[in-house]
Write an enzyme that holds these catalytic residues in place. Structure first.
Site, short mmCIF file in Angstrom:
data_model
loop_
_atom_site.label_atom_id
_atom_site.label_comp_id
_atom_site.label_asym_id
_atom_site.label_seq_id
_atom_site.Cartn_x
_atom_site.Cartn_y
_atom_site.Cartn_z
N LYS A 174 30.20 -29.01 -75.03
CA LYS A 174 30.92 -29.08 -73.75
C LYS A 174 29.89 -28.99 -72.63
CE LYS A 174 32.39 -26.24 -70.77
NZ LYS A 174 32.15 -27.04 -69.52
N GLU A 249 21.74 -17.74 -72.79
CA GLU A 249 20.57 -17.94 -71.92
C GLU A 249 21.13 -17.95 -70.51
OE1 GLU A 249 18.04 -18.63 -69.60
OE2 GLU A 249 18.43 -20.76 -69.98
N CYS A 282 16.72 -21.14 -63.68
CA CYS A 282 16.91 -19.71 -63.95
C CYS A 282 15.58 -18.97 -64.05
CB CYS A 282 17.74 -19.52 -65.22
SG CYS A 282 17.09 -20.41 -66.65
#
Length: 484
Positions: A174, A249, A282
């Site tokens: 997804k 993560e 990130c």
């Protein structure tokens, strides 16, 4: 406008029933560039059923056969790289040259590294010379639900789909509904590579619908998720009832420690790294911690570098910073800049509003704040935009304390020409990764963090092992130490 309303389930493209339509917005123009379908729990169920049925045979295929198919996938991926770059640039705003070199390049890089690691991978291993008849067997965990983000779409798809397939798992992907087009193109590559039906499936949707169903589905054995810490917590809770493995993560608030003996390029390297991908990474070094002896010089240098950063549309060639990926992200970054001003941080570059010449599009000004302290929202919250916070420190001990004073623990950075100091500091920083003096981590190095950054490890051998279970066996006949 592209029509991408189908899902890829059981080896074919299917038109979903009862799905609602959602436009994909080009962040450079704020105009729709494609339309997709948003699935629901029923669509997720159909994809999981296909993956479960395919697992029985795929999980026991010869590793050499799985490797060969992934090698074929890599060939297709590289041959159609320009096509992938256009999709990424259009859906999430990476400048087209960067989309090709960095975004598409990252996917190819990870696939090559997985192939190299897998050639030496052992699914049957001896326990040790003290137990010659014991074996450790590495077996696929089962059906893996893979939920990927919009900021580095192919980087994350490659880090999840490829090791899962090599491990012998079947998958349901997804992708982010903000940037789904690149993943749908990737599904075309998988189809062209000839993977058996049901081994790889793709269903578009949002977190509330498809994401939540995959996380709680009793026939999904593992969820691998990259995204916000808030969503990672929700996924963990949803997965708890079925005791599935959860690999997360999540976010970060990386500290970049610049000591007085740092090399001449350290500041420029740090500023541009923070702004790379319009700050939507990130592991970005968003907190620049600077030794006080060089603090004001560094602040001024950072200002000059930020003011030289060019901002332009993602479709334009060249080295520039593109827009943020969505209106929601644009509004969040504006809010954080306003909050920083209100907290009393010194604004030295950028600020509120769009850059000159960009009345439309989710463009923001490369922004630098100085005199930030670690209690400000600027230093504690993940902004996910080109906003750099500069904080002073007086000693090595204070720098380490500031760096570690964060809920996150993904990546930190150290700049010093003193090797012993670098090693000492790296050993005390609480994060899954530390990069020093601009040296990137090597091929196959595990990517991941600790604390609120999640505890997954993606890439290389560690990335493959995330999708495997360990079985201990005694009384093993023979001592071949089988390779693969």
């Amino acid at each position: 406008m592209l029509d991408k309303r189908q899902f890829y389930i059981e080896g074919k493209w299917v038109a979903p029933e009862n799905a609602r339509e959602l436009p994909v917005i080009d962040p450079s123009t704020e105009q729709p560039c494609a339309v997709i379908s948003i699935g629901d729990a029923a669509h997720a169920d159909r994809a999981v059923k296909a993956a479960r049925q395919a697992l029985e045979t795929w999980s026991v295929t010869e590793p050499a056969d799985r490797l060969q198919r992934v090698e074929r996938l890599l060939d297709i991926y590289e041959r159609r790289a320009a096509e992938m770059a256009r999709m990424i640039s259009m859906e999430m705003g990476a400048p087209i040259d960067m989309a090709l070199s960095d975004h598409v390049g990252a996917g190819a890089y990870h696939i090559r590294n997985f192939i190299a690691a897998f050639r030496e991978f052992r699914f049957e291993r001896p326990l040790g010379p003290h137990a010659p008849d014991d074996r450790i067997l590495m077996e696929p965990i089962g059906v893996a639900g893979l939920i990927t983000p919009w900021n580095w779409p192919m980087n994350q798809v490659a880090l999840k789909v490829v090791p899962a397939l090599l491990a012998g798992c079947t998958t349901v992907l997804k992708p982010s509904e903000i940037a789904p087009l690149s993943s749908m193109l990737f599904a075309e590559y998988v189809d062209e590579a000839g993977f058996p039906k049901g081994v790889f499936n793709l269903v578009n949707g949002d977190g509330i619908g498809v994401g939540a169903r995959l996380s709680s589905h009793p026939d999904v054995d593992m969820i691998s998720f990259t995204g916000s810490t808030r969503a990672g917590i929700a996924i963990s809770k949803a997965a708890a009832d079925t005791l599935k493995r959860v690999a997360l993560e999540l976010g970060g608030k990386g500290a970049n420690l610049i000591f007085a003996d740092a090399d001449a390029n350290a500041v420029k390297r740090g500023v541009l790294h923070c702004f790379k991908n319009t700050g939507q990474s990130c592991n970005a070094p968003t907190r620049m911690l600077v030794e006080r002896a060089i603090y004001e010089r560094v602040v001024d240098e950072a200002r000059v570098i930020a003011e030289r950063v060019c901002v332009d549309a993602a479709h334009a060639p060249g080295k520039h910073m593109g827009p943020l990926a969505s209106e929601a992200q644009f509004l969040k970054v504006q809010e954080m800049i306003e909050k920083g001003i209100g907290e009393g941080a010194r604004l030295v570059a950028g600020g509120l509003g769009r850059p000159e010449g960009h009345a439309t599009g989710y463009f923001v000004r490369p922004t630098v704040f100085a005199d930030v302290n670690n209690q400000m929202a600027l230093a504690r919250e993940e902004i996910f935009g080109p906003v750099l916070s500069i904080l002073p420190f007086d000693s090595e001990e204070e720098a380490i304390a500031i760096a570690n004073d964060t809920p996150y623990g993904l990546a930190n950075y150290v700049q010093s020409t003193d090797g012993e100091k670098r090693n000492r500091v790296a050993g005390r920083l609480r994060s899954g990764m530390v990069e020093m003096n601009g040296r990137p981590r090597g091929p196959g190095s595990p990517f991941g963090g600790i604390k609120a950054s999640g505890r997954a490890r993606e890439g290389g051998v560690w990335g493959i092992e995330e999708f495997l279970e360990v079985k201990a066996v005694s009384g093993w006949a023979g001592s071949t130490g089988t390779h693969q």
